[in-house]
Design a protein around this motif. Structure first.
Motif, PDB file in Angstrom:
ATOM      1  N   TYR A   1       0.840  -1.195   0.000  1.00 36.97           N
ATOM      2  CA  TYR A   1       0.000   0.000   0.000  1.00 36.97           C
ATOM      3  C   TYR A   1       0.877   1.247   0.000  1.00 36.97           C
ATOM      4  CZ  TYR A   1      -4.700   1.797   0.752  1.00 36.97           C
ATOM      5  OH  TYR A   1      -5.924   2.368   0.593  1.00 36.97           O
ATOM      6  N   THR A   2       0.368   2.325  -0.582  1.00 36.62           N
ATOM      7  CA  THR A   2       1.155   3.552  -0.629  1.00 36.62           C
ATOM      8  C   THR A   2       1.442   4.058   0.795  1.00 36.62           C
ATOM      9  OG1 THR A   2       1.208   5.833  -1.426  1.00 36.62           O
ATOM     10  CG2 THR A   2      -0.966   4.939  -1.010  1.00 36.62           C
ATOM     11  N   ASN A   3       2.637   4.581   0.981  1.00 33.39           N
ATOM     12  CA  ASN A   3       3.102   5.143   2.263  1.00 33.39           C
ATOM     13  C   ASN A   3       3.459   4.096   3.329  1.00 33.39           C
ATOM     14  OD1 ASN A   3       3.731   7.787   3.164  1.00 33.39           O
ATOM     15  ND2 ASN A   3       2.099   7.663   4.681  1.00 33.39           N
ATOM     16  N   ALA A   4       3.594   2.827   2.934  1.00 34.68           N
ATOM     17  CA  ALA A   4       3.885   1.771   3.918  1.00 34.68           C
ATOM     18  C   ALA A   4       5.355   1.747   4.331  1.00 34.68           C
ATOM     19  CB  ALA A   4       3.490   0.418   3.345  1.00 34.68           C
TER      20      ALA A   4
ATOM     21  N   LYS B   1       8.047   1.306   1.637  1.00 31.28           N
ATOM     22  CA  LYS B   1       8.807   0.530   0.649  1.00 31.28           C
ATOM     23  C   LYS B   1      10.121   1.226   0.296  1.00 31.28           C
ATOM     24  CE  LYS B   1       5.316   0.789  -2.161  1.00 31.28           C
ATOM     25  NZ  LYS B   1       4.377   1.427  -1.224  1.00 31.28           N
ATOM     26  N   SER B   2      10.019   2.527  -0.031  1.00 26.70           N
ATOM     27  CA  SER B   2      11.219   3.250  -0.452  1.00 26.70           C
ATOM     28  C   SER B   2      12.213   3.369   0.700  1.00 26.70           C
ATOM     29  CB  SER B   2      10.856   4.643  -0.959  1.00 26.70           C
ATOM     30  OG  SER B   2       9.971   4.526  -2.043  1.00 26.70           O
TER      31      SER B   2
ATOM     32  N   LEU C   1      13.300   8.597  -3.379  1.00 28.60           N
ATOM     33  CA  LEU C   1      12.544   9.509  -2.517  1.00 28.60           C
ATOM     34  C   LEU C   1      11.658   8.754  -1.530  1.00 28.60           C
ATOM     35  CD1 LEU C   1      11.398  12.485  -1.999  1.00 28.60           C
ATOM     36  CD2 LEU C   1       9.600  11.814  -3.592  1.00 28.60           C
ATOM     37  N   GLU C   2      11.826   9.052  -0.239  1.00 33.10           N
ATOM     38  CA  GLU C   2      10.915   8.496   0.759  1.00 33.10           C
ATOM     39  C   GLU C   2      10.236   9.682   1.424  1.00 33.10           C
ATOM     40  OE1 GLU C   2      14.406   6.542   2.964  1.00 33.10           O
ATOM     41  OE2 GLU C   2      13.407   7.613   4.592  1.00 33.10           O
TER      42      GLU C   2
ATOM     43  N   ASP D   1       6.446  11.173   3.622  1.00 35.88           N
ATOM     44  CA  ASP D   1       5.152  10.898   4.227  1.00 35.88           C
ATOM     45  C   ASP D   1       4.063  11.525   3.369  1.00 35.88           C
ATOM     46  OD1 ASP D   1       3.184  10.114   5.858  1.00 35.88           O
ATOM     47  OD2 ASP D   1       3.601  11.535   7.463  1.00 35.88           O
TER      48      ASP D   1
ATOM     49  N   LEU E   1       1.047  10.315   0.019  1.00 32.98           N
ATOM     50  CA  LEU E   1       0.556   9.234  -0.838  1.00 32.98           C
ATOM     51  C   LEU E   1       1.249   9.315  -2.198  1.00 32.98           C
ATOM     52  CD1 LEU E   1      -3.268   9.262  -0.043  1.00 32.98           C
ATOM     53  CD2 LEU E   1      -1.424   8.067   1.105  1.00 32.98           C
TER      54      LEU E   1
ATOM     55  N   ASN F   1       5.906  -3.331   8.890  1.00 39.37           N
ATOM     56  CA  ASN F   1       6.814  -2.199   9.097  1.00 39.37           C
ATOM     57  C   ASN F   1       6.210  -1.198  10.085  1.00 39.37           C
ATOM     58  OD1 ASN F   1       9.184  -0.773   8.496  1.00 39.37           O
ATOM     59  ND2 ASN F   1       8.097   0.492   7.001  1.00 39.37           N
ATOM     60  N   LYS F   2       6.993  -0.229  10.476  1.00 44.47           N
ATOM     61  CA  LYS F   2       6.593   0.839  11.423  1.00 44.47           C
ATOM     62  C   LYS F   2       6.177   0.241  12.767  1.00 44.47           C
ATOM     63  CE  LYS F   2       5.062   3.893   7.686  1.00 44.47           C
ATOM     64  NZ  LYS F   2       4.260   5.029   7.268  1.00 44.47           N
TER      65      LYS F   2
ATOM     66  N   LYS G   1       6.162   2.102  16.115  1.00 44.02           N
ATOM     67  CA  LYS G   1       5.072   2.955  16.594  1.00 44.02           C
ATOM     68  C   LYS G   1       4.015   2.163  17.353  1.00 44.02           C
ATOM     69  CE  LYS G   1       3.660   6.191  13.438  1.00 44.02           C
ATOM     70  NZ  LYS G   1       3.230   6.509  12.048  1.00 44.02           N
TER      71      LYS G   1
ATOM     72  N   THR H   1      12.751   2.863   9.480  1.00 41.91           N
ATOM     73  CA  THR H   1      13.420   4.131   9.802  1.00 41.91           C
ATOM     74  C   THR H   1      14.556   3.920  10.806  1.00 41.91           C
ATOM     75  OG1 THR H   1      11.459   4.522  11.137  1.00 41.91           O
ATOM     76  CG2 THR H   1      11.787   5.979   9.267  1.00 41.91           C
TER      77      THR H   1
HETATM   78  N1  LIG Z   1       7.825   5.459  12.318  1.00 45.66           N
HETATM   79  C1  LIG Z   1       8.177   4.908  11.161  1.00 45.66           C
HETATM   80  N2  LIG Z   1       8.023   5.600  10.015  1.00 45.66           N
HETATM   81  C2  LIG Z   1       8.380   4.993   8.848  1.00 45.66           C
HETATM   82  C3  LIG Z   1       8.913   3.681   8.813  1.00 45.66           C
HETATM   83  N3  LIG Z   1       9.177   3.349   7.531  1.00 45.66           N
HETATM   84  C4  LIG Z   1       8.822   4.425   6.787  1.00 45.66           C
HETATM   85  N4  LIG Z   1       8.353   5.424   7.558  1.00 45.66           N
HETATM   86  C5  LIG Z   1       7.874   6.739   7.118  1.00 45.66           C
HETATM   87  O1  LIG Z   1       6.702   6.571   6.332  1.00 45.66           O
HETATM   88  C6  LIG Z   1       6.662   7.524   5.275  1.00 45.66           C
HETATM   89  C7  LIG Z   1       6.472   6.835   3.938  1.00 45.66           C
HETATM   90  O2  LIG Z   1       7.625   6.095   3.633  1.00 45.66           O
HETATM   91  P1  LIG Z   1       8.006   5.695   2.123  1.00 45.66           P
HETATM   92  O3  LIG Z   1       9.196   4.801   2.225  1.00 45.66           O
HETATM   93  O4  LIG Z   1       8.085   6.889   1.264  1.00 45.66           O
HETATM   94  O5  LIG Z   1       6.716   4.838   1.754  1.00 45.66           O
HETATM   95  P2  LIG Z   1       6.386   4.104   0.347  1.00 45.66           P
HETATM   96  O6  LIG Z   1       5.788   2.783   0.686  1.00 45.66           O
HETATM   97  O7  LIG Z   1       7.576   4.101  -0.526  1.00 45.66           O
HETATM   98  O8  LIG Z   1       5.255   5.070  -0.210  1.00 45.66           O
HETATM   99  P3  LIG Z   1       4.811   5.382  -1.760  1.00 45.66           P
HETATM  100  O9  LIG Z   1       6.036   5.600  -2.559  1.00 45.66           O
HETATM  101  O10 LIG Z   1       3.981   6.588  -1.589  1.00 45.66           O
HETATM  102  O11 LIG Z   1       4.005   4.206  -2.186  1.00 45.66           O
HETATM  103  C8  LIG Z   1       7.965   8.328   5.368  1.00 45.66           C
HETATM  104  O12 LIG Z   1       7.713   9.535   6.047  1.00 45.66           O
HETATM  105  C9  LIG Z   1       8.874   7.425   6.189  1.00 45.66           C
HETATM  106  O13 LIG Z   1       9.840   8.144   6.935  1.00 45.66           O
HETATM  107  C10 LIG Z   1       9.078   2.983  10.071  1.00 45.66           C
HETATM  108  O14 LIG Z   1       9.532   1.856  10.161  1.00 45.66           O
HETATM  109  N5  LIG Z   1       8.689   3.650  11.190  1.00 45.66           N
END
Ligand SMILES: Nc1nc2c(ncn2[C@@H]2O[C@H](COP(=O)(O)OP(=O)(O)OP(=O)(O)O)[C@@H](O)[C@H]2O)c(=O)[nH]1
Ligand SMILES: [Mg+2]
Length: 425
Positions: free
Chosen positions: A209-212, A214-215, A234-235, A237, A239, A328-329, A332, A351
């Motif tokens: 899912y977006t924002n999970a 991945k990056s 690019l990572e 917060d 969508l 992930n995350k 929190k 992170t």
């Molecule tokens: N607290 C916390 N935040 C995280 C973690 N992993 C990622 N984030 C935050 O979540 C946000 C989204 O992270 P991305 O890696 O850009 O997510 P993505 O899945 O690539 O998202 P899209 O490219 O939009 O699909 C960023 O602000 C990250 O810093 C984690 O393990 N813990």
């Protein structure tokens, strides 16, 4: 365009709760985030509860004046609906509400257009946009004429229709041009992918899912084991931060490398046309040996998001590829003893980096599961075979004997079979 220079359009969000959707409120929350990601400022929300949506207007006829008045009150410049609207609904709503009408798909397309960086992503977005526009030309024209303040009168109806036909033909022509260009670009991608698969280095794709996160996971791995740490992505917060597929090679120093790809995230109600338009970048997912599904475990809707991911993967014909699930995350979620591994699942935090090495181990266990331990004695005149094995297998020991090179290796079962004549005790 820098973000601080963007002028945010004021939008009113409208949704119809038919009771069919599991978590309607969340869908509206998501619509709000989508609006923000498309540089719009939600200034109000209107929800209507009814069993079936109105065919002509989507909302009930009685609700129209309420929406119009509320839009005026909060000075909305556009109205955004939570679902995909039909061409006639757009047309009727634009006429009744006298403001430009957008739906969820429009927002997603706008975000994609803002974020697309590579030529391929730009071509894909433009194709999807035009394909979406084509059946909706009439409604859009009314949207446009409202913005420009030149509503068509009955007297020029004929001229309008001819213009419409002209626009339609122009768009169809552009779509076919774009498709040709995309075919050429995807050939290049296909060639690159073939090269990677010939190299026999396994391919792993991050999905979810977006924002999970991945990056973020990709970047941690690249920083630790990538060829160059500058190659991070690019990572953010937000969508749909990622739209362009990136592939990086990860070398952990034990002759068990893999290619890792990061691609566009999925979302609830991701328009089918968009998935299709992104087919070529998403092929990285389809041809992967292993998928790493990244889940935002801190999001209370993580289960629904996993269902959406599963559904999208099926649509991409990638539903049967083996998966590792990353919760992930987890930092929190007040969890002790992180990282925590359970079979093909891991609770971790990208992170903080907690669990990254365990995840890499899990990936290697999966993709190198068919490695077997064996010994070879390769005659000196078969130097090619010896160098191939030294490059592609994990060499535990190497000895130069009288009869040839003696190698103690972990190699693919298929290689062991292929060079069975040179196997020794
Ligand atoms: N607290 C916390 N935040 C995280 C973690 N992993 C990622 N984030 C935050 O979540 C946000 C989204 O992270 P991305 O890696 O850009 O997510 P993505 O899945 O690539 O998202 P899209 O490219 O939009 O699909 C960023 O602000 C990250 O810093 C984690 O393990 N813990
Ligand atoms: Mg991303």
């Amino acid at each position: 365009m820098r973000e601080e220079e963007v002028v945010f359009t004021r939008v009113l969000l409208v949704g119809v709760d038919t009771g069919e959707e599991q978590d309607f409120e969340h869908s509206m929350e998501e619509l709000k985030s989508l609006a923000e990601a498309a540089y719009k400022k939600p200034v109000g929300i209107i929800v209507q509860r009814m069993e079936t949506v109105n065919k002509a207007l989507y909302i009930g006829t009685g609700k129209v004046s309420e929406v119009r008045e509320y839009a005026a009150q909060c000075e909305a410049e556009e109205i955004v609906f939570d679902n995909a609207l039909s061409p006639s609904q757009i047309r009727n709503l634009a006429r009744e509400l006298e403001l430009p009408i957008l739906d969820r798909t429009n927002l997603i397309l706008d975000i994609f257009a803002i974020r697309a960086r590579t030529r391929e992503a730009k071509l894909q977005v433009e194709t999807a946009k035009l394909q979406y526009m084509l059946p909706r030309l009439v409604g859009m024209r009314e949207n446009l004429s409202r913005q420009g303040g030149t509503g068509g009168s009955m007297s020029n109806k004929g001229a309008g229709e001819t213009k419409l036909e002209l626009d339609r033909r122009k768009i169809e022509h552009r779509i076919s041009e774009l498709k040709k260009e995309l075919e050429a670009v995807s050939k290049t991608r296909e060639t690159m992918r073939k090269k990677r698969s010939q190299s026999r280095v396994p391919q792993v794709a991050l999905v979810g899912y977006t924002n999970a996160g991945k990056s973020t996971i990709m970047n941690r791995m690249v920083n630790l084991y990538g060829e160059s740490s500058e190659k991070t992505v690019l990572e953010k917060d937000m969508l749909f931060a990622t739209l362009d597929t990136s592939v990086r090679s990860i070398h952990t120093g034990d002759n068990k490398p893999f290619f890792l790809s990061d691609t566009v995230g999925f979302i609830h109600k991701l328009p089918h046309g968009l998935v299709k338009a992104f087919q070529s970048t998403l092929e990285e997912v389809k041809y992967a040996d292993l998928l790493v599904q990244v889940v935002d475990f801190s999001d209370e809707h993580y289960r629904t998001q996993m269902e959406v991911t599963a559904e999208t993967l099926r649509e991409l014909e990638a539903g049967d590829i083996p998966q590792i699930i990353v919760y992930n995350k987890s930092d929190k979620c007040n969890m002790e003893d992180l990282p925590r591994r359970k079979g093909n699942q891991i609770y971790m935090s990208a992170t903080s980096g907690c669990g990254i090495d365990d995840l890499i181990e899990m990936i290697k266990e999966h993709i190198y599961a068919d490695l077997i331990e064996t010994h070879f004695l390769i005659p000196y005149e078969k130097g090619g075979i010896a160098s191939y094995l030294m490059e592609s297998a994990v060499v535990r020991n190497k000895e130069y004997c009288e009869q040839g090179i003696r190698l103690e290796v972990e190699c693919h079962r298929s290689d062991a079979e292929k060079y069975a004549t040179y196997q020794c005790d």
